[in-house]
Scaffold this motif. Structure first.
Motif, PDB file in Angstrom:
ATOM      1  N   GLN A  44      23.391  63.256  12.190  1.00 30.43           N
ATOM      2  CA  GLN A  44      22.788  62.087  11.558  1.00 30.43           C
ATOM      3  C   GLN A  44      21.275  62.088  11.730  1.00 30.43           C
ATOM      4  OE1 GLN A  44      24.919  59.902   9.750  1.00 30.43           O
ATOM      5  NE2 GLN A  44      22.921  59.461   8.832  1.00 30.43           N
ATOM      6  N   GLU A  45      20.794  62.495  12.887  1.00 30.18           N
ATOM      7  CA  GLU A  45      19.343  62.579  13.093  1.00 30.18           C
ATOM      8  C   GLU A  45      18.718  63.574  12.124  1.00 30.18           C
ATOM      9  OE1 GLU A  45      19.199  61.662  17.927  1.00 30.18           O
ATOM     10  OE2 GLU A  45      19.285  63.730  17.171  1.00 30.18           O
ATOM     11  N   ALA A  46      19.369  64.706  11.939  1.00 34.45           N
ATOM     12  CA  ALA A  46      18.821  65.730  11.055  1.00 34.45           C
ATOM     13  C   ALA A  46      18.862  65.301   9.598  1.00 34.45           C
ATOM     14  CB  ALA A  46      19.576  67.044  11.245  1.00 34.45           C
ATOM     15  N   ILE A  47      19.888  64.545   9.214  1.00 32.52           N
ATOM     16  CA  ILE A  47      19.981  64.039   7.839  1.00 32.52           C
ATOM     17  C   ILE A  47      18.954  62.944   7.587  1.00 32.52           C
ATOM     18  CG2 ILE A  47      21.447  62.643   6.307  1.00 32.52           C
ATOM     19  CD1 ILE A  47      23.826  64.319   7.290  1.00 32.52           C
ATOM     20  N   ASP A  48      18.778  62.052   8.562  1.00 39.63           N
ATOM     21  CA  ASP A  48      17.882  60.912   8.381  1.00 39.63           C
ATOM     22  C   ASP A  48      16.408  61.290   8.450  1.00 39.63           C
ATOM     23  OD1 ASP A  48      20.048  59.276   8.128  1.00 39.63           O
ATOM     24  OD2 ASP A  48      19.755  58.174   9.992  1.00 39.63           O
ATOM     25  N   ALA A  49      16.077  62.395   9.074  1.00 34.80           N
ATOM     26  CA  ALA A  49      14.672  62.766   9.251  1.00 34.80           C
ATOM     27  C   ALA A  49      13.978  62.930   7.901  1.00 34.80           C
ATOM     28  CB  ALA A  49      14.574  64.061  10.049  1.00 34.80           C
ATOM     29  N   PRO A  50      12.689  62.591   7.830  1.00 34.37           N
ATOM     30  CA  PRO A  50      11.966  62.681   6.549  1.00 34.37           C
ATOM     31  C   PRO A  50      11.967  64.103   6.009  1.00 34.37           C
ATOM     32  CG  PRO A  50      10.445  62.340   8.382  1.00 34.37           C
ATOM     33  CD  PRO A  50      11.816  62.116   8.909  1.00 34.37           C
ATOM     34  N   THR A  51      12.099  64.223   4.702  1.00 34.66           N
ATOM     35  CA  THR A  51      12.211  65.541   4.092  1.00 34.66           C
ATOM     36  C   THR A  51      11.265  65.676   2.911  1.00 34.66           C
ATOM     37  OG1 THR A  51      13.820  67.223   3.419  1.00 34.66           O
ATOM     38  CG2 THR A  51      14.118  65.005   2.518  1.00 34.66           C
ATOM     39  N   TRP A  52      11.358  66.801   2.230  1.00 31.93           N
ATOM     40  CA  TRP A  52      10.423  67.143   1.155  1.00 31.93           C
ATOM     41  C   TRP A  52      11.067  68.209   0.268  1.00 31.93           C
ATOM     42  CZ3 TRP A  52       9.740  68.221   6.352  1.00 31.93           C
ATOM     43  CH2 TRP A  52       9.974  69.552   6.724  1.00 31.93           C
ATOM     44  N   HIS A  53      10.446  68.472  -0.890  1.00 27.59           N
ATOM     45  CA  HIS A  53      10.838  69.620  -1.702  1.00 27.59           C
ATOM     46  C   HIS A  53       9.695  70.014  -2.624  1.00 27.59           C
ATOM     47  CE1 HIS A  53      12.130  66.305  -4.490  1.00 27.59           C
ATOM     48  NE2 HIS A  53      11.581  67.107  -5.391  1.00 27.59           N
TER      49      HIS A  53
ATOM     50  N   VAL B   6       7.102  64.499  -0.996  1.00 27.70           N
ATOM     51  CA  VAL B   6       7.303  64.279   0.436  1.00 27.70           C
ATOM     52  C   VAL B   6       7.665  62.824   0.694  1.00 27.70           C
ATOM     53  CG1 VAL B   6       6.297  64.577   2.732  1.00 27.70           C
ATOM     54  CG2 VAL B   6       5.466  65.983   0.833  1.00 27.70           C
ATOM     55  N   GLU B   7       8.619  62.601   1.574  1.00 28.20           N
ATOM     56  CA  GLU B   7       8.894  61.236   2.017  1.00 28.20           C
ATOM     57  C   GLU B   7       7.755  60.767   2.917  1.00 28.20           C
ATOM     58  OE1 GLU B   7      13.597  60.336   1.984  1.00 28.20           O
ATOM     59  OE2 GLU B   7      12.908  61.525   3.695  1.00 28.20           O
ATOM     60  N   SER B   8       7.303  59.541   2.690  1.00 27.68           N
ATOM     61  CA  SER B   8       6.122  59.023   3.395  1.00 27.68           C
ATOM     62  C   SER B   8       6.332  58.935   4.898  1.00 27.68           C
ATOM     63  CB  SER B   8       5.751  57.646   2.841  1.00 27.68           C
ATOM     64  OG  SER B   8       6.835  56.738   2.958  1.00 27.68           O
ATOM     65  N   ARG B   9       7.593  58.875   5.341  1.00 27.32           N
ATOM     66  CA  ARG B   9       7.849  58.777   6.782  1.00 27.32           C
ATOM     67  C   ARG B   9       7.396  60.016   7.554  1.00 27.32           C
ATOM     68  NH1 ARG B   9      13.056  58.882   7.986  1.00 27.32           N
ATOM     69  NH2 ARG B   9      13.679  59.558   5.908  1.00 27.32           N
ATOM     70  N   LEU B  10       7.092  61.095   6.847  1.00 27.33           N
ATOM     71  CA  LEU B  10       6.539  62.253   7.547  1.00 27.33           C
ATOM     72  C   LEU B  10       5.198  61.896   8.178  1.00 27.33           C
ATOM     73  CD1 LEU B  10       7.395  65.239   8.016  1.00 27.33           C
ATOM     74  CD2 LEU B  10       5.825  65.854   6.167  1.00 27.33           C
ATOM     75  N   GLY B  11       4.531  60.867   7.647  1.00 28.73           N
ATOM     76  CA  GLY B  11       3.289  60.372   8.221  1.00 28.73           C
ATOM     77  C   GLY B  11       2.089  60.614   7.324  1.00 28.73           C
ATOM     78  N   ALA B  12       1.188  59.624   7.280  1.00 28.97           N
ATOM     79  CA  ALA B  12       0.002  59.733   6.434  1.00 28.97           C
ATOM     80  C   ALA B  12      -0.854  60.935   6.813  1.00 28.97           C
ATOM     81  CB  ALA B  12      -0.815  58.448   6.506  1.00 28.97           C
ATOM     82  N   ASP B  13      -0.977  61.205   8.116  1.00 24.01           N
ATOM     83  CA  ASP B  13      -1.767  62.356   8.545  1.00 24.01           C
ATOM     84  C   ASP B  13      -1.132  63.663   8.075  1.00 24.01           C
ATOM     85  OD1 ASP B  13      -3.523  60.647   9.774  1.00 24.01           O
ATOM     86  OD2 ASP B  13      -2.750  60.983  11.804  1.00 24.01           O
TER      87      ASP B  13
ATOM     88  N   HIS C 108      -1.556  71.771  -1.411  1.00 28.26           N
ATOM     89  CA  HIS C 108      -0.351  71.275  -2.070  1.00 28.26           C
ATOM     90  C   HIS C 108      -0.693  70.050  -2.925  1.00 28.26           C
ATOM     91  CE1 HIS C 108       2.277  73.859   0.320  1.00 28.26           C
ATOM     92  NE2 HIS C 108       1.567  73.528   1.384  1.00 28.26           N
ATOM     93  N   ALA C 109      -0.080  69.972  -4.094  1.00 32.72           N
ATOM     94  CA  ALA C 109      -0.221  68.792  -4.946  1.00 32.72           C
ATOM     95  C   ALA C 109       0.800  67.765  -4.462  1.00 32.72           C
ATOM     96  CB  ALA C 109       0.004  69.148  -6.403  1.00 32.72           C
ATOM     97  N   VAL C 110       0.419  67.004  -3.458  1.00 30.69           N
ATOM     98  CA  VAL C 110       1.350  66.143  -2.736  1.00 30.69           C
ATOM     99  C   VAL C 110       1.646  64.874  -3.522  1.00 30.69           C
ATOM    100  CG1 VAL C 110       1.696  64.778  -0.638  1.00 30.69           C
ATOM    101  CG2 VAL C 110       0.637  67.051  -0.507  1.00 30.69           C
ATOM    102  N   GLN C 111       2.909  64.538  -3.606  1.00 32.22           N
ATOM    103  CA  GLN C 111       3.329  63.266  -4.180  1.00 32.22           C
ATOM    104  C   GLN C 111       4.134  62.510  -3.137  1.00 32.22           C
ATOM    105  OE1 GLN C 111       5.131  63.365  -8.005  1.00 32.22           O
ATOM    106  NE2 GLN C 111       5.904  61.282  -7.892  1.00 32.22           N
ATOM    107  N   ASP C 112       3.676  61.327  -2.806  1.00 34.12           N
ATOM    108  CA  ASP C 112       4.366  60.463  -1.852  1.00 34.12           C
ATOM    109  C   ASP C 112       5.559  59.837  -2.562  1.00 34.12           C
ATOM    110  OD1 ASP C 112       5.255  58.466  -0.147  1.00 34.12           O
ATOM    111  OD2 ASP C 112       3.244  57.811   0.433  1.00 34.12           O
ATOM    112  N   ALA C 113       6.765  60.184  -2.127  1.00 34.81           N
ATOM    113  CA  ALA C 113       7.977  59.709  -2.786  1.00 34.81           C
ATOM    114  C   ALA C 113       8.497  58.403  -2.199  1.00 34.81           C
ATOM    115  CB  ALA C 113       9.069  60.775  -2.696  1.00 34.81           C
ATOM    116  N   GLY C 114       7.768  57.834  -1.219  1.00 37.91           N
ATOM    117  CA  GLY C 114       8.271  56.640  -0.560  1.00 37.91           C
ATOM    118  C   GLY C 114       9.062  57.028   0.683  1.00 37.91           C
ATOM    119  N   PRO C 115       9.518  56.057   1.439  1.00 41.79           N
ATOM    120  CA  PRO C 115      10.095  56.367   2.753  1.00 41.79           C
ATOM    121  C   PRO C 115      11.504  56.956   2.730  1.00 41.79           C
ATOM    122  CG  PRO C 115      10.085  54.006   2.377  1.00 41.79           C
ATOM    123  CD  PRO C 115       9.322  54.610   1.243  1.00 41.79           C
ATOM    124  N   TRP C 116      12.362  56.508   1.791  1.00 42.49           N
ATOM    125  CA  TRP C 116      13.772  56.894   1.819  1.00 42.49           C
ATOM    126  C   TRP C 116      14.237  57.262   0.419  1.00 42.49           C
ATOM    127  CZ3 TRP C 116      16.433  57.450   6.304  1.00 42.49           C
ATOM    128  CH2 TRP C 116      15.912  56.838   7.452  1.00 42.49           C
TER     129      TRP C 116
END
Length: 610
Positions: A524-533, A553-560, A570-578
């Motif tokens: 569950q920790e690995a599934i819930d962790a912020p991800t990207w593609h 990228v999910e924003s929960r990865l952190g603004a930094d 990278h052409a980063v797009q913030d997809a929101g937290p979840w």
């Protein structure tokens, strides 16, 4: 920078059995079969048929379903290919005569042989223990008596309601029952589908008391009997509008259907972190996950911090692996698909050496064994790399928006939730199943009159350019994105995993596997962790969009972390937290306890067990 270990739910632990899927009703149905004494294979079939009813915007009985399984008693690991083949009449010349340079993403011209029904029956006959009536009964009940239609399904129906009303009246009859889309959560029925399933059970019962004979009789009724007859009569006799903006009849014939059977095949596997990760062959995209894992090991991924460093490395190897997919993967002769070299440690090290500190541009397929790669001309022609902002896409000329194309509810930016389905099962004997049913989407193929479901539109994944591993050839399987997965440890069952997500099906699991297998996080920790593609790689679906250096990228990865990735190019797009990832998993812990977890995003996937 390490990401949080916050979880939305506990990892489930037990001793009797575990089911995890993209819909709570399917998970509950699968668990009820385990409670009744069935094994993991019985439970997966029951859950799969349930998914084909309750998630009609994501899959159907006439769709596709690659399945993977592991039988604990003898250590047998296998793939059952539920990916149907191109019709005999589906030639590149036929589409060229119609003025098409891509197979349309919707309608009759994209139809291949439906594989899901045959694959589920093959799994049940070979490895299950229960009669067909027992595993099909819950799906019939939901189709006949109703189930709550989830908001995502309603949104999908609303997006194509105009097309249904104007061009696909058979779909309007099912999904616009009172001339308008149902309300979210409304009790929804599909009596024609219930009738179809019940008639198939009647054909099965007429074959006598033998379980295998009943299953075979139902299979024949689908592929050679009344179901096949209605599919062929409709697709060949009724022209429907498709994503080209024109109307066409279909190419599927009775001979195509009667000549197809699900096949059992060997999985392909690579070692990773002391485990063995298994996927389908290169007729699916599954080996791209294996290529990514071998490249990451060459880069020393176990030592990378979980943050922008890991995200950058995972993204860059994904771009290299998916470029190889475009050049080398397909249902072509083995001599044309050098999979052994592509998965070798030496090739992985060679490819990993291309990963630098900044985001790479362009598609860079490798030269396995010194062979010269060839990309489809469509990807290198002027205009390649175009993007679209919505989920509708454009017609073949890139002009008017059309509905229902692609693996239709996944946008490149990740903002639309869901697509396809997935189910994982483990039973008390240690048997594992991972399955990714898809296709036959309500929004991409019109309902066949009287059957209650549509056909798979997977032919859109072929190239019409001859001579490529994934070129359209009659009788070939389109290179599917559907990608179940298994993990073994010392030859013993360890994990069944997977996710919906089109091309992301072999991207989102990479950080999941790194975090679980290498970092020690629970499921569950690995599934819930912020991800990207990455969206740098071309989509497998009409109209084949891509975003150069795109990284969602999910924003929960952190603004930094997002800023760091942007500095790397990278052409980063913030997809929101979840928003990203639909993973589920079941498995066996080292001490023999069973475990399971499911994705909370979208608020419909659940794991159950005891």
């Amino acid at each position: 920078m390490a990401t949080s270990t916050f979880t939305t739910r506990p990892e489930l632990l037990g001793t009797h059995g575990m089911v995890a899927s993209t819909h709570w009703l399917a998970s509950a149905v699968g668990m009820s079969v385990l409670e009744a004494g069935g094994n993991a294979f019985d439970a997966a079939v029951a859950a799969g048929f349930t998914l084909s009813v309750v998630e009609p915007h994501l899959n159907g009985p006439g769709g596709d379903a690659p399945l993977m399984g592991h039988r604990a008693a003898d250590g047998h690991t296998f793939v059952i290919c539920g990916q149907g083949t191109a019709p005999a009449a589906a030639t590149t010349d036929r589409y060229a005569d119609l003025g098409l340079d891509l197979v349309p993403g919707t309608g009759h011209l994209a139809a291949v042989v439906p594989g899901a029904f045959g694959a589920w029956l093959d799994l049940l006959a070979r490895y299950g223990t229960l009669p067909l009536a027992d595993v099909l009964g819950p799906a019939i009940g939901y189709a006949r008596h109703g189930y709550p239609l989830i908001p995502q399904a309603v949104a999908t129906i609303m997006s194509v309601a105009g097309m249904f009303a104007e061009h696909w009246p058979t779909s309007a009859a099912v999904y616009l029952p009172h001339g308008a889309p149902p309300e979210p959560g409304a009790r929804f029925t599909n009596p024609d589908l219930a009738d179809t399933f019940e008639r198939l059970l009647a054909e099965a019962a007429a074959a006598g008391p033998d379980r295998e004979a009943q299953i075979e009789a139902a299979r024949r009724a689908f592929y050679e009997g009344f179901v096949a007859e209605r599919m062929v009569t409709y697709t060949q006799g009724t022209a429907v509008r498709d994503s080209s903006g024109r109307t066409h009849t279909g190419l599927l014939s009775g001979e195509d259907l009667a000549g197809w059977r699900a096949t059992e095949e060997r999985s392909v596997a690579v070692p990773f972190g002391g485990y063995e990760v298994h996927k389908t062959g290169a007729w699916g995209q599954g080996p791209v996950l294996l290529q990514q894992l071998t490249m990451l090991e060459a880069l020393g991924v176990a030592e990378l911090p979980d943050g922008p460093e890991l995200a950058h490395a995972v993204t860059e190897v994904a771009k290299l692996a998916f470029a190889d997919r475009e050049a080398w993967y397909g249902d072509a002769p083995d001599a044309d698909v050098p999979l052994d070299v592509l998965l070798s440690p030496a090739y992985a090290a060679e490819r990993a050496a291309l990963v630098g500190p900044d985001a790479a541009d362009g598609l860079q397929p490798g030269s396995p064994g010194g062979r010269t790669p060839r990309l489809p001309a469509f990807l290198t022609a002027p205009g390649a790399g175009r993007t679209h902002e919505g989920s509708a896409g454009t017609d073949a000329l890139g002009t008017e928006p059309v509905a229902g194309v692609g693996e239709p509810t996944v946008r490149p930016d990740g903002l639309t939730r869901g697509d396809t389905c997935h189910v994982d099962v483990v039973d008390r004997w240690g048997n594992l199943v991972s399955a990714t049913p898809s296709g036959g989407w309500l929004q991409s193929s019109p309902v066949v009159p009287g059957l209650g479901f549509g056909l798979p539109t997977r032919a859109q994944m072929f190239w019409l350019e001859p001579g490529l591993p994934n070129s359209l050839v009659p009788g070939r399987r389109p290179r599917t994105t559907l990608s179940p997965g298994l993990v073994l440890r010392d030859g013993a069952p360890y994990l069944a995993f997977g996710t919906p997500g089109g091309d992301q099906q072999d991207q989102w699991p990479v950080p999941f596997l790194v975090r679980h297998l290498l970092h020690g996080r629970n499921l569950q920790e690995a599934i819930d962790a912020p991800t990207w593609h990455s969206t740098h790689v071309p989509s497998s679906f009409y109209p084949r969009e891509q975003v150069p250096r795109g990284l969602v990228v999910e924003s929960r990865l952190g603004a930094d972390a997002l800023a760091d990735l942007a500095r790397r190019g990278h052409a980063v797009q913030d997809a929101g937290p979840w928003t990203l990832g639909r993973l589920s998993a079941t498995g066996v812990r080292a001490d023999g306890l069973l475990r399971a977890a499911a994705n909370p995003r979208g608020m419909q996937g659940y794991a159950v067990g005891r």
